[in-house]
Each structure stands twice: as C-alpha cells, then as structure tokens.
Design a protein around this motif. Structure first.
Motif, PDB file in Angstrom:
ATOM      1  N   LEU A 136      13.358   6.025   6.602  1.00 39.97           N
ATOM      2  CA  LEU A 136      14.069   4.901   7.006  1.00 39.97           C
ATOM      3  C   LEU A 136      15.195   5.268   8.407  1.00 39.97           C
ATOM      4  N   PRO A 137      15.442   4.331   9.223  1.00 37.12           N
ATOM      5  CA  PRO A 137      16.264   4.653  10.317  1.00 37.12           C
ATOM      6  C   PRO A 137      17.494   4.489   9.711  1.00 37.12           C
ATOM      7  N   SER A 138      18.598   4.865  10.659  1.00 35.06           N
ATOM      8  CA  SER A 138      20.033   4.638  10.464  1.00 35.06           C
ATOM      9  C   SER A 138      20.470   3.682   9.917  1.00 35.06           C
ATOM     10  N   GLU A 139      21.593   3.352   9.057  1.00 32.54           N
ATOM     11  CA  GLU A 139      22.226   2.270   8.449  1.00 32.54           C
ATOM     12  C   GLU A 139      22.338   0.950   9.646  1.00 32.54           C
ATOM     13  N   GLN A 140      23.024   1.746  10.788  1.00 32.05           N
ATOM     14  CA  GLN A 140      23.164   0.763  11.818  1.00 32.05           C
ATOM     15  C   GLN A 140      22.083   0.211  12.101  1.00 32.05           C
ATOM     16  N   LEU A 200      13.031  -3.102   3.135  1.00 34.52           N
ATOM     17  CA  LEU A 200      13.362  -3.365   1.575  1.00 34.52           C
ATOM     18  C   LEU A 200      12.231  -2.829   0.868  1.00 34.52           C
ATOM     19  N   TRP A 201      10.936  -2.766   1.257  1.00 32.55           N
ATOM     20  CA  TRP A 201       9.891  -2.473   0.311  1.00 32.55           C
ATOM     21  C   TRP A 201       9.949  -0.961   0.351  1.00 32.55           C
ATOM     22  N   LEU A 202      10.092  -0.088   1.427  1.00 34.70           N
ATOM     23  CA  LEU A 202      10.351   1.344   1.195  1.00 34.70           C
ATOM     24  C   LEU A 202      11.356   1.875   0.323  1.00 34.70           C
ATOM     25  N   GLU A 203      12.672   1.063   0.532  1.00 32.82           N
ATOM     26  CA  GLU A 203      13.652   1.935  -0.343  1.00 32.82           C
ATOM     27  C   GLU A 203      13.715   1.292  -1.665  1.00 32.82           C
ATOM     28  N   ARG A 204      13.682  -0.273  -1.755  1.00 32.45           N
ATOM     29  CA  ARG A 204      14.066  -0.923  -3.243  1.00 32.45           C
ATOM     30  C   ARG A 204      12.674  -0.990  -3.982  1.00 32.45           C
ATOM     31  N   ARG A 244      11.937   5.088  -1.919  1.00 35.27           N
ATOM     32  CA  ARG A 244      12.077   6.230  -0.917  1.00 35.27           C
ATOM     33  C   ARG A 244      13.046   5.625   0.311  1.00 35.27           C
ATOM     34  N   ALA A 245      13.765   6.972   0.734  1.00 34.39           N
ATOM     35  CA  ALA A 245      14.638   6.500   1.921  1.00 34.39           C
ATOM     36  C   ALA A 245      14.370   7.704   2.909  1.00 34.39           C
ATOM     37  N   HIS A 296       0.929  -1.349   0.066  1.00 34.85           N
ATOM     38  CA  HIS A 296      -0.125  -0.027  -0.045  1.00 34.85           C
ATOM     39  C   HIS A 296       0.820   1.149   0.015  1.00 34.85           C
ATOM     40  N   ARG A 297       0.882   1.894  -1.258  1.00 27.06           N
ATOM     41  CA  ARG A 297       1.749   3.102  -1.192  1.00 27.06           C
ATOM     42  C   ARG A 297       1.438   4.392  -1.309  1.00 27.06           C
ATOM     43  N   THR A 298       0.099   4.295  -1.019  1.00 29.97           N
ATOM     44  CA  THR A 298      -0.436   5.978  -0.885  1.00 29.97           C
ATOM     45  C   THR A 298      -0.581   6.230   0.546  1.00 29.97           C
ATOM     46  N   ALA A 299       0.306   6.302   1.121  1.00 27.51           N
ATOM     47  CA  ALA A 299       0.568   6.630   2.664  1.00 27.51           C
ATOM     48  C   ALA A 299       1.795   7.308   2.820  1.00 27.51           C
ATOM     49  N   PRO A 300       2.270   8.378   1.936  1.00 24.66           N
ATOM     50  CA  PRO A 300       3.521   9.044   2.284  1.00 24.66           C
ATOM     51  C   PRO A 300       3.611   9.964   3.539  1.00 24.66           C
ATOM     52  N   ALA A 301       2.485  10.349   4.041  1.00 19.73           N
ATOM     53  CA  ALA A 301       2.466  11.010   5.421  1.00 19.73           C
ATOM     54  C   ALA A 301       2.838  10.146   6.601  1.00 19.73           C
ATOM     55  N   LEU A 302       2.697   9.088   6.449  1.00 20.99           N
ATOM     56  CA  LEU A 302       3.026   7.912   7.702  1.00 20.99           C
ATOM     57  C   LEU A 302       4.492   7.469   7.621  1.00 20.99           C
ATOM     58  N   PHE A 303       4.937   7.340   6.444  1.00 23.00           N
ATOM     59  CA  PHE A 303       6.436   6.769   6.459  1.00 23.00           C
ATOM     60  C   PHE A 303       7.467   7.991   5.929  1.00 23.00           C
ATOM     61  N   ASP A 304       7.343   9.100   6.703  1.00 22.04           N
ATOM     62  CA  ASP A 304       8.173   9.943   6.526  1.00 22.04           C
ATOM     63  C   ASP A 304       9.227  10.169   7.766  1.00 22.04           C
ATOM     64  N   GLU A 305      10.057  11.217   7.483  1.00 20.55           N
ATOM     65  CA  GLU A 305      11.340  11.162   8.391  1.00 20.55           C
ATOM     66  C   GLU A 305      10.816  10.869   9.772  1.00 20.55           C
ATOM     67  N   GLY A 306       9.605  11.495  10.394  1.00 22.28           N
ATOM     68  CA  GLY A 306       9.343  11.206  11.721  1.00 22.28           C
ATOM     69  C   GLY A 306       9.279   9.711  11.964  1.00 22.28           C
ATOM     70  N   PHE A 307       8.704   9.058  11.220  1.00 23.34           N
ATOM     71  CA  PHE A 307       8.620   7.472  11.313  1.00 23.34           C
ATOM     72  C   PHE A 307       9.949   6.988  11.550  1.00 23.34           C
TER      73      PHE A 307
END
Length: 232
Positions: free
Chosen positions: A99-103, A87-91, A95-96, A52-63
């Motif tokens: 996402l949290p830190s690489e660590q 994997l879903w969000l980035e690949r 979108r990135a 479900h990709r129509t949720a940009p407000a949810l998976f933002d930097e705050g998430f």
C-alpha cells in the motif's frame, strides 16, 4: 498498456481467468516501472475485482512506492479504482506491504466517497414500495469504507443493503465485475446484501399475471419474497 487493458477487460465482464492473471502478475511485476497512472489503476482494480490473490510478487512494497510516485497523476476514476484495490489488499487479503502512504489512501477514499448521482426512477419505485411495507428504508447511507448504499432496511433484526441494480450493472444479465466487487466487499464488511435486477422489477409493471394484482401489490409481494429468500 496492453497488459493493463487485458486485465481490466476480463475483470470488467466478471470472467474468471486465473491462469491469465497468474501470467499477467509475473509480467506486470517485471515492467511495473513503465506503467503510467491509468495502467497502474487498471491493473490494481482488475486483480481486486477478480479477487486474484496468488500474485504476491506484484503487490509488494515496490508497487506501493510506484503508486506513491505517481500520486499526482491519478484522475478521479483512477483514485476510485485504487480505493477498491486498497480495500481488497488490506481488508480482504490482510496485507499492507504493497500500500502507498496513508495520505494518498485518504485521497483514494475521498474520491470514492464523493461519487454521487441522481436517484433513478427505479430507485424511487423501490423506495416507495419498501416504505409501503412500513420498513422505513434509509437512503444513501455511507459506510466507513466509503460505499454509498442505495437503500437500507432492517429485516429479521439485521440491516440489509438493498442494491437497485440498473442495466449498466450487468452484461447479458450477468453481473459485471464492478457489480460483483461491490457485492463481495460489502459482504466482507459485514453487510447483508439484496440485489434487485432491473428487468425483474420492470416485469412487475408489464407482465401478465394470473391474479391481475395491481403493480403496487406485485412489488410488495416481490420484495417480501426477495427479503426472505435472496439476501446474500
């Protein structure tokens, strides 16, 4: 908790519900700071499984910041869910920003890649039948993304991931959300996938057939047909 459980339940059974996920995205974004580690992982995985990709407000930097702040509270199951979500969000979504830190994502990957289990009887039977066709199947090959492939064979010049689908991969003979997500992501990462449902394989032993062929011959015939007609 109720929002996370509802999203997870619909995604787990593979039930499309776009209007529901639209509404959940709005409410979850407003209440995100109240979500505990398990709830965050369930919501993230559910949106990934449902694609479900129509949720940009949810998976933002705050998430991403909230996931980062909860980093020490995720159990192994939640880390696995979050890896598939990342994997879903980035690949898949390209979108990135959420996402949290690489660590922390490295922890996701490590938990996901470390999952293991003993080969089932079904797995061993499929392995033996593929070997009898001189296809030289490889077992438990791990992709760069951390997926462990049951069996891999080369067919018509392409690598095919053979998915030995056990009973828990289905609900009423329909693929679960977990199964659908795995298939979809593997295809996105460039793999051809051959699902082998457990009930079809079991009939090769127990069903009456007109030619009364031995089980080994039935298995070979079934696999050759599947490789020609059912690779996705």
């Amino acid at each position: 908790q109720e929002l996370a459980s509802l999203a997870w339940a619909f995604a787990t059974v593979g039930q499309p519900a776009p209007a529901l996920f639209d509404g959940l995205a709005v409410v979850a974004a407003q209440r995100l700071t109240f979500f505990k580690p398990l709830e965050v992982a369930n919501v993230a995985w559910a949106f990934a499984a449902a694609d479900h990709r129509t949720a940009p407000a949810l998976f933002d930097e705050g998430f991403g910041r909230h996931v980062e702040s909860l980093g020490g509270g995720f159990n192994d199951g939640s880390l696995v869910q979050l890896h598939q979500w990342a994997l879903w969000l980035e690949r898949e979504c390209g979108r990135a920003d959420g996402l949290p830190s690489e660590q922390l994502r490295a922890r996701f990957h490590a938990a996901f890649a470390s999952r293991g289990g003993r080969p089932s009887r079904l797995h061993k039977e499929v392995l033996s039948a593929l070997a009898s066709l001189r296809l030289e199947p490889a077992e438990h090959l791990q992709t760069d993304e951390g997926y462990t492939l049951d069996l891999v064979v080369e067919w018509r010049g392409e690598k095919v991931a053979v998915m030995v689908d056990a009973p828990w991969h289905f609900h009423n003979r329909q693929p679960t959300g977990h199964t659908l997500l795995r298939r979809r992501q593997l295809r996105h990462f460039g793999w051809r996938v051959l699902p082998l449902p457990h009930w079809e394989w079991s009939t090769l032993y127990h069903s009456a057939v007109a030619d009364d062929a031995p089980p080994q011959r039935r298995m070979q015939t079934y696999l050759l047909y599947a490789l020609e007609q059912r690779v996705i």
